[in-house]
Design an enzyme around this catalytic site. Structure first.
Site, PDB file in Angstrom:
ATOM      1  N   THR A   1      19.530  -7.603 -60.047  1.00 60.41           N
ATOM      2  CA  THR A   1      18.628  -7.716 -61.370  1.00 60.41           C
ATOM      3  C   THR A   1      19.553  -7.042 -62.605  1.00 60.41           C
ATOM      4  O   THR A   1      19.832  -5.925 -62.431  1.00 60.41           O
ATOM      5  CB  THR A   1      17.456  -6.799 -61.055  1.00 60.41           C
ATOM      6  OG1 THR A   1      16.625  -7.194 -59.887  1.00 60.41           O
ATOM      7  CG2 THR A   1      16.497  -6.763 -62.227  1.00 60.41           C
TER       8      THR A   1
ATOM      9  N   LYS B   1      11.684 -12.302 -63.946  1.00 59.25           N
ATOM     10  CA  LYS B   1      11.896 -10.922 -63.167  1.00 59.25           C
ATOM     11  C   LYS B   1      11.222  -9.823 -64.158  1.00 59.25           C
ATOM     12  O   LYS B   1      10.537  -9.030 -63.814  1.00 59.25           O
ATOM     13  CB  LYS B   1      13.140 -10.715 -62.473  1.00 59.25           C
ATOM     14  CG  LYS B   1      13.460  -8.943 -61.856  1.00 59.25           C
ATOM     15  CD  LYS B   1      13.053  -9.146 -60.568  1.00 59.25           C
ATOM     16  CE  LYS B   1      13.193  -7.585 -60.226  1.00 59.25           C
ATOM     17  NZ  LYS B   1      12.800  -7.273 -58.671  1.00 59.25           N
TER      18      LYS B   1
ATOM     19  N   LYS C   1      14.293   0.980 -64.569  1.00 60.90           N
ATOM     20  CA  LYS C   1      15.395  -0.154 -64.631  1.00 60.90           C
ATOM     21  C   LYS C   1      15.014  -1.276 -65.284  1.00 60.90           C
ATOM     22  O   LYS C   1      15.258  -1.812 -66.399  1.00 60.90           O
ATOM     23  CB  LYS C   1      16.248  -0.283 -63.471  1.00 60.90           C
ATOM     24  CG  LYS C   1      17.345  -1.368 -63.712  1.00 60.90           C
ATOM     25  CD  LYS C   1      17.945  -1.670 -62.400  1.00 60.90           C
ATOM     26  CE  LYS C   1      18.861  -3.016 -62.591  1.00 60.90           C
ATOM     27  NZ  LYS C   1      19.414  -3.597 -61.473  1.00 60.90           N
TER      28      LYS C   1
HETATM   29  P1  NAD Z   1      22.819  -0.551 -53.887  1.00 65.81           P
HETATM   30  O1  NAD Z   1      23.306   0.354 -54.839  1.00 65.81           O
HETATM   31  O2  NAD Z   1      22.232  -0.030 -52.451  1.00 65.81           O
HETATM   32  O3  NAD Z   1      23.839  -1.692 -53.590  1.00 65.81           O
HETATM   33  C1  NAD Z   1      24.638  -2.012 -54.431  1.00 65.81           C
HETATM   34  C2  NAD Z   1      26.166  -2.468 -53.779  1.00 65.81           C
HETATM   35  O4  NAD Z   1      27.005  -3.089 -54.842  1.00 65.81           O
HETATM   36  C3  NAD Z   1      26.933  -1.075 -53.384  1.00 65.81           C
HETATM   37  O5  NAD Z   1      27.077  -1.197 -52.056  1.00 65.81           O
HETATM   38  C4  NAD Z   1      28.040  -1.049 -54.150  1.00 65.81           C
HETATM   39  O6  NAD Z   1      29.359  -0.391 -53.577  1.00 65.81           O
HETATM   40  C5  NAD Z   1      28.177  -2.476 -54.509  1.00 65.81           C
HETATM   41  N1  NAD Z   1      29.208  -2.439 -55.450  1.00 65.81           N
HETATM   42  C6  NAD Z   1      29.324  -1.860 -56.917  1.00 65.81           C
HETATM   43  N2  NAD Z   1      30.083  -2.449 -57.615  1.00 65.81           N
HETATM   44  C7  NAD Z   1      30.866  -3.374 -56.857  1.00 65.81           C
HETATM   45  C8  NAD Z   1      31.894  -4.254 -57.259  1.00 65.81           C
HETATM   46  N3  NAD Z   1      32.552  -4.092 -58.128  1.00 65.81           N
HETATM   47  N4  NAD Z   1      32.504  -4.994 -56.138  1.00 65.81           N
HETATM   48  C9  NAD Z   1      31.799  -4.796 -54.914  1.00 65.81           C
HETATM   49  N5  NAD Z   1      30.720  -4.271 -54.635  1.00 65.81           N
HETATM   50  C10 NAD Z   1      30.298  -3.362 -55.583  1.00 65.81           C
HETATM   51  O7  NAD Z   1      21.634  -1.465 -54.543  1.00 65.81           O
HETATM   52  P2  NAD Z   1      20.563  -2.418 -54.176  1.00 65.81           P
HETATM   53  O8  NAD Z   1      19.315  -1.468 -53.771  1.00 65.81           O
HETATM   54  O9  NAD Z   1      21.132  -3.075 -52.806  1.00 65.81           O
HETATM   55  O10 NAD Z   1      20.170  -3.409 -55.305  1.00 65.81           O
HETATM   56  C11 NAD Z   1      20.969  -4.459 -55.759  1.00 65.81           C
HETATM   57  C12 NAD Z   1      20.435  -5.124 -56.695  1.00 65.81           C
HETATM   58  O11 NAD Z   1      19.068  -5.687 -56.303  1.00 65.81           O
HETATM   59  C13 NAD Z   1      20.036  -4.349 -58.081  1.00 65.81           C
HETATM   60  O12 NAD Z   1      20.488  -5.155 -59.158  1.00 65.81           O
HETATM   61  C14 NAD Z   1      18.655  -3.906 -58.084  1.00 65.81           C
HETATM   62  O13 NAD Z   1      18.037  -3.906 -59.053  1.00 65.81           O
HETATM   63  C15 NAD Z   1      18.018  -5.213 -57.257  1.00 65.81           C
HETATM   64  N6  NAD Z   1      16.825  -5.090 -56.469  1.00 65.81           N
HETATM   65  C16 NAD Z   1      16.725  -3.841 -55.562  1.00 65.81           C
HETATM   66  C17 NAD Z   1      15.549  -3.666 -55.185  1.00 65.81           C
HETATM   67  C18 NAD Z   1      15.394  -2.757 -54.064  1.00 65.81           C
HETATM   68  O14 NAD Z   1      14.347  -2.436 -53.436  1.00 65.81           O
HETATM   69  N7  NAD Z   1      16.438  -2.024 -53.717  1.00 65.81           N
HETATM   70  C19 NAD Z   1      14.501  -4.623 -55.200  1.00 65.81           C
HETATM   71  C20 NAD Z   1      14.700  -5.779 -55.857  1.00 65.81           C
HETATM   72  C21 NAD Z   1      15.955  -5.966 -56.741  1.00 65.81           C
END
Ligand code: NAD
Length: 296
Positions: free
Chosen positions: A96, A171, A246
Site C-alpha cells: 500500500t 484502496k 497510514k
Molecule cells: P512488514 O513491515 O511486516 O513487512 C515489510 C517487509 O519488507 C519487512 O520484512 C522488511 O524487512 C522488508 N523490506 C523493507 N525494505 C526492503 C527492501 N528495500 N528490500 C527488501 N525487503 C525490504 O509490513 P506488512 O505488514 O507485511 O505490510 C506490507 C505492506 O502491506 C504495507 O504496505 C502495508 O500497508 C500493506 N498492508 C498490510 C496489512 C496488514 O494487516 N499488515 C493489510 C493490508 C495492507
C-alpha cells in the site's frame, strides 16, 4: 506453474509467498531481514541475495513492502528489479503506497518495456495466511490477465480497478470511507450511552435504518451486538490503528495533490493520528471509540 521472485517477506509477504509455494509455483525470495529470507527458504523458496537477484530469470516479480520509498528503491534503485528483470517479466507490487510512487515506478518499468501492476490488498494478515485477500489492481488489461492466476493463489477476490495507480486509489478511497464511518459509528454509540439508550437497541434500529454501514453491522465498536468484532476481545486487531492512520494520510496526500478538500477525511486522519500518538497504534482501529469516550 511459474517462477516468481518475491521481495518483502514481512507479516503479509511471508504468508503470501508461502501460498504461492503451496500452489506449486517456484519462488525466489529476498528480504532485507535475513531472518525473513531464511524463513521463506525453510518453507521451500529459493533464497536470493538482493531484490535484483530475485528478479533475474523469473516470469513474474511480486513485492510487499512498507511504503513508496521502499518500492521506488527496490524497483528503480541501482541493481534493482528494473535493472535485472528479463524481457517479458511481469511486475506486481502489492504494497500500500502513494498513488504518485505507484505511477512513477510503473512508468519507469514501461520505459524499459516491462509491464507493471499496482495490486494493494485488503484482508490483513489473516487473509494473507488463509489466501483470502482482496486485490485491487491498476495497470494494463493484458498484464492484469497474466497476473490474475498468480494473485488467485494468494486471494479470493481480484478486481481490475483501471490504469496504473487505480489499485492504490481504490484502496485509499475505500479506507477513507472506513476510517470516517468508524468514527461516526463510535460517536453515535457514545452519544447513545450518554442519553441512556441501550446499545443493542441502537444497533437493532440503526442496522435496519439509514445509519446502516459495515462499521456498524460487521465491525461494531462496542462489545455485544456483533460477537466477532474486535470490541469483544479488547480491540485486539484485526486492522491496526497504525495501518488506518497510514492509509488516511495517503488519502490526504492524494487529495492535496488533486487539489481536493476532504474535510472529514482530514479530521479522521488527525483523530487517528492522536489515537496512535497516545500509544494505541497496535490496537484495532475500532478502538478509537475509547478516545471518543475520553478513555483513550
Ligand atoms: P512488514 O513491515 O511486516 O513487512 C515489510 C517487509 O519488507 C519487512 O520484512 C522488511 O524487512 C522488508 N523490506 C523493507 N525494505 C526492503 C527492501 N528495500 N528490500 C527488501 N525487503 C525490504 O509490513 P506488512 O505488514 O507485511 O505490510 C506490507 C505492506 O502491506 C504495507 O504496505 C502495508 O500497508 C500493506 N498492508 C498490510 C496489512 C496488514 O494487516 N499488515 C493489510 C493490508 C495492507
Amino acid at each position: 506453474m511459474a517462477s516468481i521472485g518475491f521481495v518483502g517477506l514481512g507479516n503479509m509477504g511471508g504468508p503470501m509467498a508461502r501460498n504461492l509455494l503451496k500452489a506449486g509455483h517456484q519462488v525466489k525470495a529476498f528480504d532485507l531481514s535475513a531472518a525473513a529470507t531464511d524463513a521463506a527458504g525453510k518453507a521451500g523458496a529459493g533464497v536470493a541475495a538482493s531484490a535484483g537477484e530475485a528478479a533475474k530469470g523469473v516470469e513474474a516479480v511480486v513485492s510487499m513492502l512498507p511504503a513508496g520509498q521502499h518500492v521506488r528503491q527496490v524497483y528503480t534503485g541501482k541493481d534493482g528489479v528494473l535493472d535485472s528483470a528479463g524481457a517479458g517479466t511481469l511486475l506486481i507490487d502489492c504494497s500500500t503506497i502513494d498513488v504518485d510512487s505507484a505511477r512513477a515506478v510503473a512508468a519507469a518499468a514501461k520505459a524499459k518495456g516491462l509491464a507493471m501492476l499496482d495490486a494493494p490488498v485488503s484482508g490483513g494478515t489473516v487473509g494473507a495466511e488463509a489466501a483470502t485477500l482482496t486485490f485491487m489492481v491498476g495497470g494494463e488489461e493484458a498484464a492484469f490477465a497474466r497476473a490474475e492466476p498468480i494473485l488467485k493463489c494468494m486471494g479470493k477476490t481480484v478486481v481490475h480497478a483501471g490504469a496504473a495507480g487505480a489499485g492504490q486509489a481504490a484502496k485509499i478511497c475505500n479506507n477513507m470511507i472506513l476510517g470516517i464511518s468508524m468514527i461516526a459509528v463510535g460517536e453515535a454509540f457514545v452519544l447513545a450511552e450518554k442519553l441512556g439508550l441501550d446499545k443493542q437497541k441502537l444497533f437493532d434500529i440503526a442496522a435496519k435504518s439509514s445509519g446502516q454501514c459495515w462499521s456498524l453491522t460487521t465491525y461494531c465498536p462496542v462489545p455485544g451486538p456483533v460477537p466477532t468484532s474486535p470490541a469483544n476481545r479488547d480491540y485486539r486487531p484485526g486492522f491496526t490503528a497504525d495501518m488506518m492512520v497510514k492509509d488516511l494520510r495517503l488519502a490526504q496526500q492524494a487529495a492535496q495533490g488533486a487539489g481536493l478538500g476532504t474535510p472529514l477525511g482530514a479530521a479522521a486522519a488527525s483523530l487517528y493520528g492522536l489515537f496512535c500518538a497516545a500509544g494505541n497504534g497496535a490496537l484495532d482501529f475500532s478502538g478509537i471509540i475509547k478516545m471518543i469516550r475520553g478513555k483513550g
